[in-house]
Enzyme design. Structure first.
Site, PDB file in Angstrom:
ATOM      1  N   GLY A 170       0.677  -1.135   0.117  1.00 20.03           N
ATOM      2  CA  GLY A 170       0.122   0.040   0.151  1.00 20.03           C
ATOM      3  C   GLY A 170       0.894   1.275   0.078  1.00 20.03           C
ATOM      4  O   GLY A 170       0.336   2.482  -0.240  1.00 20.03           O
ATOM      5  N   ALA A 405      -8.751  13.844 -33.723  1.00 19.94           N
ATOM      6  CA  ALA A 405      -7.772  14.253 -32.987  1.00 19.94           C
ATOM      7  C   ALA A 405      -7.357  15.681 -33.399  1.00 19.94           C
ATOM      8  O   ALA A 405      -6.928  16.391 -32.582  1.00 19.94           O
ATOM      9  CB  ALA A 405      -6.430  13.581 -33.741  1.00 19.94           C
TER      10      ALA A 405
END
Ligand code: HXC
Length: 510
Positions: A170, A405
């Site tokens: 973690g 794009a």
């Protein structure tokens, strides 16, 4: 009095000694510097002021009550980098493997709080075995306290993580929530579960280096923004990056004296675009010619090379640059390049860094891998980030700007402030060949007719003037003058204000 002063010195020496000579020797033998040596290299000479040098843990289980080293495995404090304030923590692997205890976490939280209060960045030097195993849930709680502060500081002060040893479990989620992660080749790794757990659960056999080394995260996963050969180089490069960054989200970009004429003309740019539209060229050549003193700090140079991101200066002020790279996959947008660009644009917008976009993009990459991987959502991230950005936005289309794009790459329609095109620009819904194949399917068997149709389409659309006639391009400019045009555009935008409607926060396609 003398005795007390001597006692202070004795205690300081002890704290500075970390885990003792043997462990410091082991650290050096691995090619790693100690926590304090790293701080010395990161900060200006004699600028470090330490907090909590004598803090010790409060654990009693597993014989811990008898071993309470001063500092508890992390060195924290503040100092300057080229005279600008910064808060730092540096985990000391020689003390309990740099593992995070309740008090170790409290030390980190203290400087995170100070940084937020005083509007200065936080740099974390990570070198840790993870949660202090002897402390159990108290350590987990400590991590969560650090995580919450990472979230609270996000977009308020820049946060930089340098992984200089293990960073596992973690523990990876604190760096993951910071703005930049850098690693050191061969001595650092990051993973949520290590090779042993991977073997048990998935039966895959993999080394720590393969699973989470610098090459993995700078090339494959994109988790890390860069990697350096050793600790010394890493810390020198972090200093260089720091000089480009604002101290917080209200101060604006740093300015510094510049010795490069903003009106510098670059005749070589007139021939940068090859005669053949399918031939690549290096967009970094353009970036370097635009930048003050040619100084360009690239972010994620080894990931999604079809998109280039990084910082340069114009008239001594930081500008973020986002550029399609024709040298890699012809500069297409795909999942990785969209993610890379979106993250960078969001960082710039959060910290008031103007954005320069250089466009040469043939469209989105087709294919099942892209569609199954969710290119729709990932492409939307970049679109969203540009549409959301209220910082000054200047765009230069050098060659191709095709299809969706074109819209995505900081077009006029996404509130681009200055949208320039070189005369070599081709702004169209798609390339001539593809367009003709669809429009004249019936003539597919006749190559002469198709060639004529292609020429006709190119003559009509493969230029910047159709877009310029509509006002979608503000001006068609000479390549050689790009630095001057762009610098003047940004100078005119310094007081830009753009308000957005109230909301708690947006729901960007994460
Ligand atoms: C306490 C630790 C420690 C830890 C290392 N040490 N990790 N002490 N807690 N987590 C100590 C060792 O006992 C040793 O002490 C010294 O640090 C150096 O460790 P070595 O093993 O000798 O070093 P090395 O061979 O380089 O191996 C480094 C290592 C290994 C790969 C990091 O130490 C290791 O696997 N550690 C445990 C990692 C781990 O499982 N952590 C918990 C993960 S769970 P001496 O006295 O001999 O010098 C987790 C959850 C976080 O982190 C959740 C957040 C939400």
């Amino acid at each position: 009095m003398k005795d007390v002063l001597a006692e202070l010195e004795r205690r300081r020496d002890q704290a500075r000694g970390g885990g003792g000579e043997r462990r410091v020797g082991a650290q050096h033998a691995k090619g790693k510097l100690t926590a304090r040596e790293r701080i010395d290299l990161l900060l200006d000479a004699d600028s470090f002021e330490e907090f909590d040098m004598f803090v010790a843990h409060r654990a009693v289980d597993f014989g811990m009550a008898d071993e309470r080293p001063a500092g508890d495995g992390v060195v924290t404090g503040w100092g300057t980098i080229n005279g600008r304030l910064v808060y730092v923590f540096s985990q000391d692997f020689t003390v309990f493997g740099g593992s995070l205890s309740e008090t170790h976490a409290q030390k980190i939280c203290k400087i995170q709080d100070m940084a937020l209060q005083n509007g200065a960045p936080v740099i974390g030097l990570n070198d840790s075995g993870g949660a202090r195993i002897q402390e159990g849930v108290a350590s987990l709680a400590g991590y969560a306290e650090v995580f919450q502060r990472n979230v609270d500081a996000s977009g308020v002060v820049p946060q930089i993580s340098v992984i200089m040893g293990p960073c596992a479990g973690g523990a990876v989620y604190s760096p993951a929530m910071t703005d930049f992660i850098f690693m050191v080749d061969g001595t650092s790794y990051m993973f949520v579960t290590g090779p042993d757990v991977v073997k048990t659960v998935t039966n895959e056999v993999v080394t720590a280096e393969e699973l989470g080394g610098a090459a993995t995260h700078t090339r494959r996963s994109g988790v890390a923004d860069g990697a350096f050969a050793n600790d010394v180089e890493a810390l020198a490069e972090i200093r260089r990056l720091f000089d480009f960054l604002p101290l917080n989200n209200r101060d604006g970009v740093p300015t510094r004296p510049f010795f490069d004429d903003p009106d510098r003309v670059e005749p070589a740019l007139d021939t940068l675009i090859p005669g053949n539209p399918n031939q690549p060229y290096d967009i970094k050549e353009l970036i370097r010619r635009l930048a003050d003193e040619g100084d360009f700090y690239e972010i994620k140079p080894d990931f999604a090379g079809n998109m280039v991101t990084g910082f340069l200066r114009l008239e001594g002020r930081t500008v973020g640059v986002v550029a399609n790279q024709p040298m890699v996959l012809a500069g297409v947008l795909d999942i990785d390049s969209s993610r890379k660009g979106a993250r960078f644009v969001r960082f710039c917008d959060a910290f008031d860094i103007p954005i320069l976009t250089l466009v040469d993009v043939p469209g989105f990459l087709p294919g099942t891998a892209q569609e199954y991987g969710g290119v729709i959502s990932h492409g939307a991230k970049l679109l969203f980030a540009y549409g959301q950005a209220t910082v000054p936005k200047v765009t230069v289309i050098t060659r191709k700007a095709y299809g969706g794009a074109y819209d995505v790459m900081s077009s006029k329609h996404l509130k681009g402030d200055f949208n320039y095109a070189w005369a070599s620009a081709e702004i169209a819904v798609m390339g001539a060949k593809g367009a003709v194949e669809i429009l004249y399917r019936g003539e597919a068997g006749d190559p002469d007719k198709i060639a004529a149709r292609t020429r006709e389409y190119e003559d009509r659309f493969a230029n910047p003037f159709v877009a310029a006639e509509k006002g979608f391009v503000d001006e068609v400019i000479l390549p050689r003058n790009t630095r001057r045009r762009v610098a003047r555009a940004f100078a005119s935008l310094r007081r830009k204000r753009q308000d957005r409607p109230w909301r708690k926060h947006d729901t960007m396609p994460l």
